[in-house]
Design a protein around this motif. Sequence first.
Motif, short mmCIF file in Angstrom:
data_model
loop_
_atom_site.label_atom_id
_atom_site.label_comp_id
_atom_site.label_asym_id
_atom_site.label_seq_id
_atom_site.Cartn_x
_atom_site.Cartn_y
_atom_site.Cartn_z
N ALA A 171 0.90 -1.06 0.35
CA ALA A 171 -0.23 0.01 -0.19
C ALA A 171 1.11 1.39 -0.12
O ALA A 171 0.49 2.35 -0.50
N THR A 172 1.81 1.49 0.57
CA THR A 172 3.05 2.29 1.06
C THR A 172 3.73 2.73 -0.68
O THR A 172 3.90 3.67 -0.71
N GLN A 173 4.08 1.32 -0.80
CA GLN A 173 4.78 1.42 -2.52
C GLN A 173 3.55 2.26 -3.10
O GLN A 173 4.64 2.74 -4.17
N HIS A 174 3.23 2.04 -3.13
CA HIS A 174 2.23 2.24 -3.81
C HIS A 174 1.66 4.24 -3.76
O HIS A 174 1.78 4.49 -5.26
N LEU A 175 1.84 4.39 -2.97
CA LEU A 175 1.88 5.67 -2.64
C LEU A 175 2.98 6.83 -3.18
O LEU A 175 2.37 7.54 -3.69
N CYS A 180 3.82 10.67 -4.39
CA CYS A 180 3.79 10.51 -3.08
C CYS A 180 5.17 11.04 -2.45
O CYS A 180 5.77 10.17 -2.32
N LYS A 181 5.30 11.93 -1.58
CA LYS A 181 6.83 12.46 -1.19
C LYS A 181 6.91 12.96 0.26
O LYS A 181 7.70 12.11 0.93
N ARG A 182 5.24 12.85 0.98
CA ARG A 182 5.14 13.01 2.65
C ARG A 182 4.28 12.37 3.04
O ARG A 182 3.16 12.36 2.71
N LEU A 206 8.75 2.97 3.57
CA LEU A 206 9.73 4.04 3.52
C LEU A 206 11.30 4.14 3.10
O LEU A 206 11.23 4.61 2.87
N LEU A 207 11.25 3.41 4.53
CA LEU A 207 13.14 3.18 4.59
C LEU A 207 13.62 2.69 2.94
O LEU A 207 14.68 2.90 2.39
N ASN A 243 0.68 20.41 6.64
CA ASN A 243 0.12 20.43 5.85
C ASN A 243 0.88 20.33 4.36
O ASN A 243 0.37 20.53 3.19
N ASP A 244 2.59 19.32 4.70
CA ASP A 244 2.90 18.83 3.74
C ASP A 244 2.47 18.11 3.26
O ASP A 244 3.28 17.21 2.13
#
Lengths: 345, 345
Positions: A171-175, A180-182, A206-207, A243-244
């Motif tokens: 899921a995260t990898q898909h983002l 997505c940057k943050r 992430l890592l 907000n980033d």
Amino acid sequence: MKQITLKQIAEHLNISITTVSKALKDYPDVSPKTKALVKELAKTLNYKPNTFAVNLRTKESKTIGLIIPVIVHHFFSSVIKGIVSQAEKKGYLVIILQSNESYELEKKQIDLLMSQRVDGILISLANGTADFSHLKEVLSQDKPLVMFDKIAKIVKCSKVIIDDRKAAYLATQHLIDTGCKRIAHFRGALLPQNSIDRFLGYKKALLDNNFPYDPSLVYICECGDMSFEEGKKNAQQLLKDHNDVDGIFINTDLVAIGAMTEFNKQGVKIPEDISIVGFSNWFMSSVISPTLTTIDQPGYEMGKAAFKQLFKEIKQRKKSKPVVFKEIVLDTKLVKRESTKEMVV
Amino acid sequence: MKQITLKQIAEHLNISITTVSKALKDYPDVSPKTKALVKELAKTLNYKPNTFAVNLRTKESKTIGLIIPVIVHHFFSSVIKGIVSQAEKKGYLVIILQSNESYELEKKQIDLLMSQRVDGILISLANGTADFSHLKEVLSQDKPLVMFDKIAKIVKCSKVIIDDRKAAYLATQHLIDTGCKRIAHFRGALLPQNSIDRFLGYKKALLDNNFPYDPSLVYICECGDMSFEEGKKNAQQLLKDHNDVDGIFINTDLVAIGAMTEFNKQGVKIPEDISIVGFSNWFMSSVISPTLTTIDQPGYEMGKAAFKQLFKEIKQRKKSKPVVFKEIVLDTKLVKRESTKEMVV
DNA sequence: TAGGAAATCGAAAACGTTTTCGGTAAAATC
DNA sequence: GATTTTACCGAAAACGTTTTCGATTTCCTA
């Protein structure tokens, strides 16, 4: 209008209770003629064996217990359906109990099922459960027990799960893959293994992509059953704090939908401003707007697999064979929908 | 690790089984001293009465059966929750079966529950059920039976329902009050009493307001479990057949949501072009866009009321008092949301 | 101190089934 | 015709509890 018993059939036919019983169960040592006679009379009298007596004799009830945290829940009700339908096929009935995410209740219910002398227990743990002695006691009494979805790793018994860590990683990898940057994470409660594993999957993704891991982007909520509200609250907080952020991986669809509702209200565009990935693939996720990208978690199959394993162990125990515990890991997949951007090629 | 029995306690204490049994149940004819002794030993040995034997003796199982058409369903899972929680309070366990909207299965399951000798049965009928002999047999055997939501009017037993006709009237009136001039109805299956009553409420509202009743505006669908798809299909058909319709009263939220999905896709604006009122108030209805105006159907309360009535009848029957059947009608209300226009004042 | 009342206990039947084991009668074997 | 085998049946115990009813002991009262 009283219930028919073996005795009455026996008297009708002037034979012994023993013979009637054996005839009905096709014992080899009763003649075809009497067998036919008995069976016919049994049918016309609408004879139904008295389960209470059978249970007492055979020491089994052909009944299993099921404890889940919540019933009104897309995933869990799918699990129930899987279990009930599979059990029915094998001639088993299932007793349902809801722990309400409470350890105390869960404990009492285990007790209840044990004194009810069910043949086995299926359980998905409450969020509040940190002590496992009640489960260990079940196992020490040699009663088959299999855990599913919300499990305890330490307890030695069969388990049916998905690979939460891998799914969360996906899921995260898909983002990340969609630009997505943050990326934030709403992880819900602290205790459940699910929650932990999904968090770890998020972190690892992430890592592995050389993104910094920022703990302040991980939102925890111990608010019990308030998943939808939790999503709204977390979303509000996130907008204030960071907000980033341009992507969130959220523990559960319902929470995700709460968050989306809040974002919609505040004019935050999904996925343009923030991309969202949920978890579980509730039906709802396919009809809200935008439709929610999520991880498909096969509830029905999980229920089916859990019962099958329990059934196997019940049979093994009956033959007093050694039971072998199994950990069954079911497949999940990412369901791409509108709440995340298209892949950057 | 064997289970403790009365006999073992008796031998430990050198008293009779009878006395042990009576001590544990606080019979007046056993001395306080032995009572204390027995109770203490029972606790330290972790004695649990053998339910099978108790059932056989007392002829009751403290267990009820529940048959519903579908489990994965917001309304029905709410009902389950209501039943299970209420039952637990009174020391009853509940066995769940899903009829899958099939008459054949429903019949088999009634049979199953009867041979299991549950103390009572709670049922919501399958769409396919037109013959009620299986239910009448339950009643003729003097086994408590209460029907809820999807009931059969002819069968003489207790029922827990809502006033479907009134609720549908309300829904249709709301469409009229908000300015709709030509109102269609998606009524789903033909057989169920629900469906009939909601249709009648719709029709009456039309006539009371001097609207013509046009049968071609009533869409029927016998597609079993495909509610969402049914909504889409009906919506498509409606757009083809009648482009002057500006309001629809839809049998069930899920169907309504299917229809809305289709309208959204085809660029039909809700509520500007077409207003929609659903039925049941699924959680989902409050999060889709536009949010769905609907009738709130109290599932949890219905489950609770159904069990309470069943419990009452079980007790009455036990005292061989005459059972009085009751028809309990629960309140509903219209939940105004975005899928209908504002009232014209 | 005799009598009955009160307190305390236990034997035994019952719930309806399953299963072991032995018994009888018929059929097969020599 | 004696013996073994086979086919068929039933007595009885067991599962663990509840409850009736009688038995025994202790206590009180006249």
